[in-house]
Design an enzyme around this catalytic site. Sequence first.
Site, short mmCIF file in Angstrom:
data_model
loop_
_atom_site.label_atom_id
_atom_site.label_comp_id
_atom_site.label_asym_id
_atom_site.label_seq_id
_atom_site.Cartn_x
_atom_site.Cartn_y
_atom_site.Cartn_z
N HIS A 74 27.25 6.87 27.31
CA HIS A 74 27.89 8.13 26.95
C HIS A 74 28.93 7.88 25.86
O HIS A 74 29.71 6.94 25.99
CB HIS A 74 28.58 8.72 28.19
CG HIS A 74 29.31 9.99 27.89
ND1 HIS A 74 28.65 11.19 27.71
CD2 HIS A 74 30.64 10.26 27.72
CE1 HIS A 74 29.53 12.14 27.47
NE2 HIS A 74 30.74 11.60 27.46
N GLY A 98 0.79 -1.23 0.00
CA GLY A 98 0.00 0.00 0.00
C GLY A 98 0.83 1.29 0.00
O GLY A 98 1.96 1.33 -0.47
C1 FAD Z 1 4.15 10.90 1.68
C2 FAD Z 1 3.74 10.06 2.87
C3 FAD Z 1 4.66 9.78 3.86
C4 FAD Z 1 4.29 9.01 4.96
N1 FAD Z 1 5.23 8.75 5.91
C5 FAD Z 1 4.89 7.99 6.98
C6 FAD Z 1 5.87 7.66 7.96
O1 FAD Z 1 7.03 8.05 7.87
N2 FAD Z 1 5.49 6.89 9.01
C7 FAD Z 1 4.20 6.45 9.15
O2 FAD Z 1 3.92 5.76 10.12
N3 FAD Z 1 3.25 6.73 8.23
C8 FAD Z 1 3.57 7.49 7.14
N4 FAD Z 1 2.63 7.75 6.19
C9 FAD Z 1 1.25 7.26 6.40
C10 FAD Z 1 1.11 5.78 6.04
O3 FAD Z 1 1.58 5.58 4.73
C11 FAD Z 1 -0.34 5.38 6.16
O4 FAD Z 1 -0.81 5.70 7.46
C12 FAD Z 1 -0.54 3.89 5.94
O5 FAD Z 1 -0.09 3.52 4.67
C13 FAD Z 1 -2.04 3.53 6.09
O6 FAD Z 1 -2.21 2.17 5.86
P1 FAD Z 1 -3.62 1.60 5.36
O7 FAD Z 1 -3.46 0.13 5.28
O8 FAD Z 1 -4.71 2.15 6.15
O9 FAD Z 1 -3.83 2.22 3.91
P2 FAD Z 1 -2.98 2.13 2.57
O10 FAD Z 1 -1.54 1.92 2.86
O11 FAD Z 1 -3.37 3.31 1.77
O12 FAD Z 1 -3.48 0.79 1.90
C14 FAD Z 1 -4.75 0.65 1.39
C15 FAD Z 1 -4.68 -0.33 0.26
O13 FAD Z 1 -6.00 -0.64 -0.17
C16 FAD Z 1 -6.00 -0.81 -1.56
N5 FAD Z 1 -7.37 -0.63 -2.04
C17 FAD Z 1 -8.12 0.50 -2.00
N6 FAD Z 1 -9.34 0.25 -2.51
C18 FAD Z 1 -9.35 -1.04 -2.90
C19 FAD Z 1 -10.31 -1.89 -3.50
N7 FAD Z 1 -11.52 -1.44 -3.83
N8 FAD Z 1 -9.98 -3.16 -3.75
C20 FAD Z 1 -8.75 -3.63 -3.43
N9 FAD Z 1 -7.81 -2.89 -2.86
C21 FAD Z 1 -8.10 -1.61 -2.59
C22 FAD Z 1 -5.02 0.26 -2.04
O14 FAD Z 1 -4.54 -0.05 -3.33
C23 FAD Z 1 -3.96 0.22 -0.96
O15 FAD Z 1 -2.90 -0.63 -1.31
C24 FAD Z 1 2.97 8.50 5.06
C25 FAD Z 1 2.05 8.75 4.04
C26 FAD Z 1 2.42 9.52 2.96
C27 FAD Z 1 1.42 9.76 1.87
#
Ligand code: FAD
Length: 462
Positions: A439, A44
């Site tokens: 340290h 993701g």
């Molecule tokens: C530039 C940036 C820097 C970041 N840096 C950090 C950091 O340093 N440390 C940190 O802790 N967090 C960081 N984050 C935040 C972190 O990336 C997110 O909090 C995390 O990825 C959330 O995870 P998630 O599983 O909720 O969503 P996501 O990682 O967005 O995953 C959701 C997945 O669902 C899939 N999906 C969506 N709809 C469908 C569908 N209908 N069918 C099948 N698949 C689907 C998508 O393709 C995606 O792969 C950062 C974010 C960004 C944008």
Amino acid sequence: MANDASTVFDLVILGGGSGGYAAALRAAQLGLDVALIEKDKLGGTCLHRGCIPTKALLHAGEVADQSRESAEFGVKTSFEGIDMAGVHKYKDGVISGLYKGLQGLVASRKITYVEGAGYLSSPTSVDVNGQRYEGRHILLATGSVPKTLPGLTIDHDRIISSDDALVMDRVPKSAIILGGGVIGVEFASVWKSFGADVTVVEGLKHLVPVEDENSSKLLERAFRKRGIKFNLGTFFEKAEYTNDGVKVTLADGKEFEAEVLLVAIGRGPVSEGLGYEEAGVAMDRGFVTVDEYCRTSVPTISAVGDLIPTLQLAHVGFAEGILVAERLAGLNPVPVDYAGVPRVTYCNPEVASVGLTEAQAKERYGADKVVTLKYNLAGNGKSKILKTSGEVKLVQVRDGAVVGVHMVGDRMGEQVAEAQLIYNWEALPAEVAQLIHAHPTQTEALGEAHLALAGKPLHSHD
Ligand SMILES: Cc1cc2nc3c(=O)[nH]c(=O)nc-3n(C[C@H](O)[C@H](O)[C@H](O)COP(=O)(O)OP(=O)(O)OC[C@H]3O[C@@H](n4cnc5c(N)ncnc54)[C@H](O)[C@@H]3O)c2cc1C
């Protein structure tokens, strides 16, 4: 719709990002039969468009800064410039190694991995590519995407999101960054290190506005020193194209021009058109609402990660995914204490914190019950060696536990592990003061701050 009724999974997960895959791995480990559905790439946002690529760029920026500043350490080098193709090769190499590892993990846990866009067709099924996947339980983990403002269209060329910024084939000569939150200041830091002229525009009073005000002020001072410009306290009005870039106008009429405008005003949940509302899942402004165990309003459906209105961090997604898996497997997991989640902004200098800000502590305990202490990194040998400045600030309930730790300085993100133990174990300053810190390390700054708070300062004034 073909209905493969022969298989009913224990858990069907929609979305293979941090939240979804963590739930899949833990559930499979606990013996559940799991299907994980992902339309793009396993891992993701965090792995492909978030945490990992940004931190690789920040590290490349640090190398650039070090080569520019090497003479200060008596080392002769010359900085000749940034080769973006080389930077991307390095960054993509990191991502692909981790991606392969994650694919291997999912395969080794015998998780049924399904490629394709899923749709929640009922409280117990998800449809993908004409196939129905039935589950005793469904986990929604579809994450988030970059947000923009009404009338501000991301054109992926001059007006860009973080997704675009991560794959740009050049360093922009100049950039305006709309939003001084985590993503905004991290890109400001990278681009400045790469040689761009950067201006951050933040509508609230401070950069990283959710942090303790002291951390924001220290970051602002450090950015000023680095030549990163910022405008605080006035909101964005409009953006227009110029001959060779973009002009941004603020509500007070002030104008800024640059080659690119990065819109970093936050991320919105991916929930539209996926069948959530039709299945009866309660939502609020696009976020799926949950209780402290990540249960939605539908008993067979849970939700985690950026899709729910908790901290948008990868490790929060991991924790929520694990919580759901353990609950479904019949264990008795405790809810996540969101104040106890470590937060790091990886710009230069880093901003790290856990627990309550001074303002939050005063609101919770009363202003007269809150004590604070600031330890300046000027007294810390390792920070001097690194030529970094900053502070460790502690927030304590009078005669009680430390309820907030706020740190600014190069590499201070690495200290957050100890800070979170202090917060989560409700440690007293005298207890932490008892622990010996090696340290010379930057961990000593945390130790010294507690020595001072316990009334026996060593390398700091009474
Ligand atoms: C530039 C940036 C820097 C970041 N840096 C950090 C950091 O340093 N440390 C940190 O802790 N967090 C960081 N984050 C935040 C972190 O990336 C997110 O909090 C995390 O990825 C959330 O995870 P998630 O599983 O909720 O969503 P996501 O990682 O967005 O995953 C959701 C997945 O669902 C899939 N999906 C969506 N709809 C469908 C569908 N209908 N069918 C099948 N698949 C689907 C998508 O393709 C995606 O792969 C950062 C974010 C960004 C944008």
